[in-house]
Design an enzyme around this catalytic site. Structure first.
Site, mmCIF file in Angstrom:
data_model
loop_
_atom_site.group_PDB
_atom_site.id
_atom_site.type_symbol
_atom_site.label_atom_id
_atom_site.label_comp_id
_atom_site.label_asym_id
_atom_site.label_seq_id
_atom_site.Cartn_x
_atom_site.Cartn_y
_atom_site.Cartn_z
ATOM 1 N N TRP A 119 0.825 -1.204 0.000
ATOM 2 C CA TRP A 119 0.000 0.000 0.000
ATOM 3 C C TRP A 119 0.858 1.253 0.000
ATOM 4 C CZ3 TRP A 119 -4.291 -1.866 -1.493
ATOM 5 C CH2 TRP A 119 -4.686 -3.140 -1.082
ATOM 6 N N ASP A 161 -19.937 1.654 0.895
ATOM 7 C CA ASP A 161 -18.954 0.770 0.277
ATOM 8 C C ASP A 161 -17.585 1.194 0.793
ATOM 9 O OD1 ASP A 161 -17.503 -0.929 -1.287
ATOM 10 O OD2 ASP A 161 -18.349 -0.281 -3.201
ATOM 11 N N VAL A 162 -17.042 0.416 1.710
ATOM 12 C CA VAL A 162 -15.809 0.761 2.422
ATOM 13 C C VAL A 162 -14.610 0.267 1.620
ATOM 14 C CG1 VAL A 162 -14.547 0.514 4.589
ATOM 15 C CG2 VAL A 162 -17.054 0.552 4.603
ATOM 16 N N GLY A 164 -14.205 1.162 -1.579
ATOM 17 C CA GLY A 164 -14.968 0.771 -2.768
ATOM 18 C C GLY A 164 -14.324 1.055 -4.104
ATOM 19 N N GLY A 165 -13.061 1.505 -4.107
ATOM 20 C CA GLY A 165 -12.356 1.705 -5.371
ATOM 21 C C GLY A 165 -13.035 2.733 -6.256
ATOM 22 N N HIS A 232 -9.268 -9.876 3.050
ATOM 23 C CA HIS A 232 -8.215 -10.840 2.718
ATOM 24 C C HIS A 232 -6.886 -10.175 2.394
ATOM 25 C CE1 HIS A 232 -9.278 -11.024 -1.912
ATOM 26 N NE2 HIS A 232 -9.096 -9.787 -1.488
ATOM 27 N N ASP A 233 -6.886 -8.850 2.239
ATOM 28 C CA ASP A 233 -5.646 -8.114 1.985
ATOM 29 C C ASP A 233 -4.894 -7.769 3.269
ATOM 30 O OD1 ASP A 233 -6.226 -8.095 -0.714
ATOM 31 O OD2 ASP A 233 -7.012 -6.052 -0.727
#
Length: 329
Positions: A119, A161-162, A164-165, A232-233
């Protein structure tokens, strides 16, 4: 199975753009205009010949019909993003050379290879961030209709949408459920692209966009908080922090919706290793999700099979008196 020559040759070929450069009549090595060693490039092309990606022709080398699947207009954008060593996905794949470190420590190998985590690397390199956003769009694109239709989204008035891109998942869900309103949270400059996504689909009046991290306080009072391919990240420590923010922001009878591959159901072993090596995460099993959510007052209600790759796990907030007071720090 042990050879590295072929997977690396394909990655370098795509990174250099060879399938596109050698289309049609092809070209001689010296005519490609690449800043590479010509002798070494011919060694690479010889191996690509053995794979059927290119063939020798009158002008030198040319792309075969098989190799054309790797061209920019072939419709295999996700494959190209994962093969291109200059993209976030392709760069991340090289962290597998440090797999032994991850197995020994249980930690991501990416920082060991690149000096900072995935990140931080994206934050420092706009081109990587751009390619990562594109990768996320392509990963979910074919599944969007089933995601929007495979769950009763209409029972909510508002969904946050947390992480959410660029908004493709939320946009598809809102389009399928006209009574639903959405609020997307992500970092700049991704949220700028999300705004464009909503405006382009005439959803501007039903959406809000907030620039921010899911480790910080989230917009409060929504009916549902969506985590699509997020947990999962992250390792358990960071996943707890994300769930804690969702739980504290949710309405009293709100819920948290986790959508991603689930271990033992839709997560294959290669993806699990990739999550470990790149992020220090994993594809958790249902019982692992249940245990992860419980300290935050979240009870697993249902598990819905959305697609052949992803499940939706719905967590409900327990009444305060029923919650476990021990929340991980």
């Amino acid at each position: 199975m042990a050879g590295l020559a072929t997977p690396m040759a394909l990655r370098v070929a795509v990174t250099l753009g060879l399938p596109d450069l050698l289309r049609g009549d092809g070209a001689a090595v010296g005519d490609l205009g690449l800043d590479v060693d010509p002798v070494a490039l011919e060694l690479l092309l010889d191996h690509l010949v053995s794979l059927g990606i290119v063939e020798r022709g009158g002008a030198g080398f040319r792309t075969t019909d098989f190799g054309a699947h790797l061209c920019a207009d072939a419709g295999n954008d996700l494959t190209r993003l994962l093969l291109d060593l200059d993209s976030a996905g392709g760069r991340a794949e090289l962290a597998f050379v440090e797999l032994a470190h991850s197995i020994a420590t249980g930690q991501a190998a990416y920082p060991r290879r690149y000096g900072q985590d995935f990140w931080a690397d994206l934050a420092a390199n706009p081109r990587l961030r751009e390619s990562f956003d594109q990768q996320m769009i392509h990963r979910a694109r074919e599944q969007l209709p089933r995601i929007a239709a495979g769950f009763d989204w209409a029972r909510f008035a508002t969904v946050v949408d947390v992480g959410g891109g660029r908004g493709t998942v939320l946009a598809a869900t809102l389009a399928a459920h006209p009574g639903l309103r959405g609020h997307l949270v992500d970092l700049e400059p991704t949220v700028t692209e999300a705004r464009r996504t909503f405006e382009a689909r005439d959803l501007g009046e039903r959406t809000q966009v907030t620039a921010g991290s899911f480790f910080d306080p989230l917009p409060a009072g929504a009916d549902a908080y969506l985590l699509f391919d997020i947990l999962h990240d992250w390792d358990d420590q960071h996943a707890h922090r994300i769930l804690a923010r969702c739980a504290e922001a949710a309405a009293p009878d709100g819920c948290v919706l986790v959508v991603e591959p689930v271990g033992g159901r839709h997560a294959d072993s290669a993806i699990n290793l990739a999550m470990l090596v790149i992020f220090g995460g994993r594809e958790r099993r249902v019982e692992e999700f249940r245990a992860l959510a419980a300290p935050h007052g979240l009870s697993l209600e249902t598990v819905t099979e959305l697609t052949e790759q992803r499940c939706l796990l719905e967590f409900r907030l327990k009444p305060p008196r029923a919650r476990d007071a021990a929340t991980p720090q």
